[in-house]
Design a protein around this motif. Structure first.
Motif, short mmCIF file in Angstrom:
data_model
loop_
_atom_site.label_atom_id
_atom_site.label_comp_id
_atom_site.label_asym_id
_atom_site.label_seq_id
_atom_site.Cartn_x
_atom_site.Cartn_y
_atom_site.Cartn_z
N UNK A 148 -4.61 -10.66 -10.03
CA UNK A 148 -3.81 -11.33 -10.51
C UNK A 148 -2.99 -11.00 -12.08
N UNK A 149 -1.72 -10.47 -11.21
CA UNK A 149 -0.61 -10.02 -12.07
C UNK A 149 -0.75 -10.68 -13.72
N UNK A 150 -0.35 -9.85 -15.28
CA UNK A 150 -0.61 -11.49 -16.57
C UNK A 150 1.15 -11.64 -16.92
N UNK A 151 2.49 -10.82 -16.17
CA UNK A 151 2.62 -12.25 -16.77
C UNK A 151 4.04 -11.65 -14.98
N UNK A 152 5.53 -12.17 -14.72
CA UNK A 152 6.07 -12.13 -13.92
C UNK A 152 6.63 -11.02 -13.89
N UNK A 153 7.21 -10.70 -14.86
CA UNK A 153 7.52 -8.98 -14.46
C UNK A 153 6.75 -7.92 -14.18
N UNK A 154 4.98 -8.26 -14.15
CA UNK A 154 4.28 -7.57 -13.62
C UNK A 154 4.32 -7.92 -12.03
N UNK A 155 4.25 -8.93 -11.80
CA UNK A 155 4.85 -9.39 -10.15
C UNK A 155 5.26 -8.37 -9.81
N UNK A 156 6.53 -8.84 -9.81
CA UNK A 156 7.24 -7.87 -9.55
C UNK A 156 6.80 -6.40 -9.29
N UNK A 157 6.55 -5.99 -10.71
CA UNK A 157 6.58 -4.25 -10.37
C UNK A 157 5.35 -3.74 -9.49
N UNK A 158 4.27 -5.02 -9.43
CA UNK A 158 3.27 -5.03 -8.17
C UNK A 158 3.99 -5.04 -6.64
N UNK A 159 4.60 -5.79 -6.96
CA UNK A 159 5.29 -6.01 -5.58
C UNK A 159 5.93 -4.54 -5.03
N UNK A 160 6.88 -4.48 -5.71
CA UNK A 160 7.74 -3.64 -6.01
C UNK A 160 7.34 -2.04 -5.52
N UNK A 161 5.97 -1.81 -6.24
CA UNK A 161 4.90 -0.66 -5.76
C UNK A 161 4.17 -0.87 -4.32
N UNK A 162 3.98 -1.68 -4.41
CA UNK A 162 3.58 -2.25 -2.92
C UNK A 162 4.17 -2.02 -2.00
N UNK A 163 5.19 -2.59 -2.11
CA UNK A 163 5.80 -2.43 -1.02
C UNK A 163 6.45 -1.23 -1.12
N UNK A 164 6.45 -0.25 -1.61
CA UNK A 164 7.31 1.16 -1.84
C UNK A 164 5.25 1.88 -0.53
N UNK A 165 4.58 1.58 -0.93
CA UNK A 165 3.34 2.06 -0.14
C UNK A 165 3.33 1.72 1.38
N UNK A 166 3.92 0.49 1.61
CA UNK A 166 3.82 0.15 2.67
C UNK A 166 5.13 0.82 3.38
N UNK A 167 6.19 0.80 2.47
CA UNK A 167 7.47 1.80 2.93
C UNK A 167 6.86 3.02 3.17
N UNK A 168 6.15 4.04 2.85
CA UNK A 168 5.63 4.78 2.99
C UNK A 168 4.91 5.57 4.13
N UNK A 169 4.06 4.52 4.25
CA UNK A 169 3.64 4.24 5.45
C UNK A 169 4.40 4.29 6.79
N UNK A 170 4.55 3.17 6.40
CA UNK A 170 5.54 2.99 8.08
C UNK A 170 6.92 3.97 8.26
N UNK A 171 7.21 4.65 7.33
CA UNK A 171 8.04 5.76 7.31
C UNK A 171 7.68 6.88 8.15
N UNK A 172 5.95 7.13 7.31
CA UNK A 172 4.96 8.08 8.21
C UNK A 172 5.04 7.82 9.73
N UNK A 173 4.70 6.61 10.09
CA UNK A 173 4.49 6.28 11.60
C UNK A 173 5.42 6.60 12.50
N UNK A 174 7.18 6.07 12.02
CA UNK A 174 8.11 6.81 12.07
C UNK A 174 8.13 7.93 12.76
#
Length: 183
Positions: A148-174
């Motif tokens: 549970x992030x502490x602020x709205x900025x932290x939500x966005x940072x977590x979201x961007x970091x996690x999406x980058x990791x999902x991208x790495x997984x999908x790119x690796x699979x591709x």
């Protein structure tokens, strides 16, 4: 009792907590399905075609997810509540009806994208072997890191970091499976 009539130019106080929470749902719903599963017994060609289709579906969902996150970030910055606590009812704003409608739309988009992401990653996880476990663990670790992030900025940072990791997984699979023209 009839509902009160609100003039169209009246300011409204929406709570962006629902959108932030939907973004977290988008991230965590994907992570819940990323577990290595046994491969189904399909002919190699059939398996490859199905895997490829699931991969492209996942790729498209990530594109939508990035757009939802980026758009929400613009509202957070523009309306100035990024540093406010990410708790229900803490971001108090008086916004015009048009902005409220925009926030409703992004809220719906975040929910739809979260559902699609969960479905796509559940589908693709059927094909993933041990070679992807390291990337899956990185995603799960990122999601465990900040439940549970502490602020709205932290939500966005977590979201961007996690999406980058999902991208790495999908790119690796591709790359590994030859689905992508990225080498």
């Amino acid at each position: 009792m009839p509902e009160p009539i609100v003039p169209p130019d009246a300011e409204v106080d929406p709570d962006p907590f629902a959108i932030g929470f939907a973004l977290l749902g988008l991230l965590f719903s994907g992570g819940t399905y990323l577990e290595a599963r046994r491969r189904r017994m399909l002919s190699e060609t059939q398996r490859n075609n199905e895997f490829r289709q699931k991969w492209f579906n996942s790729r498209r969902t990530l594109i939508h997810a990035r757009r939802v996150i980026d758009e929400f970030e613009t509202y957070v910055v523009e309306d100035g509540y990024g540093n406010q606590s990410f708790l229900f009812g803490t971001a108090r704003m008086n916004l015009p009806r048009e902005r409220v409608d925009q926030l409703r739309r992004i809220h719906a988009n975040a929910h739809t994208t979260a559902r699609n992401m969960a479905d796509n990653l559940d589908d693709i996880s059927e094909f993933l072997g041990e070679e992807y476990q390291g990337l899956i663990n990185q995603i799960l670790d990122k999601l465990h890191e900040q439940q549970l992030p502490h602020s709205y900025d932290a939500v966005i940072i977590l979201a961007k970091d996690a999406i980058a990791l999902y991208d790495q997984l999908i790119d690796s699979i591709g790359k590994n499976e030859g689905f992508s023209n990225k080498r």
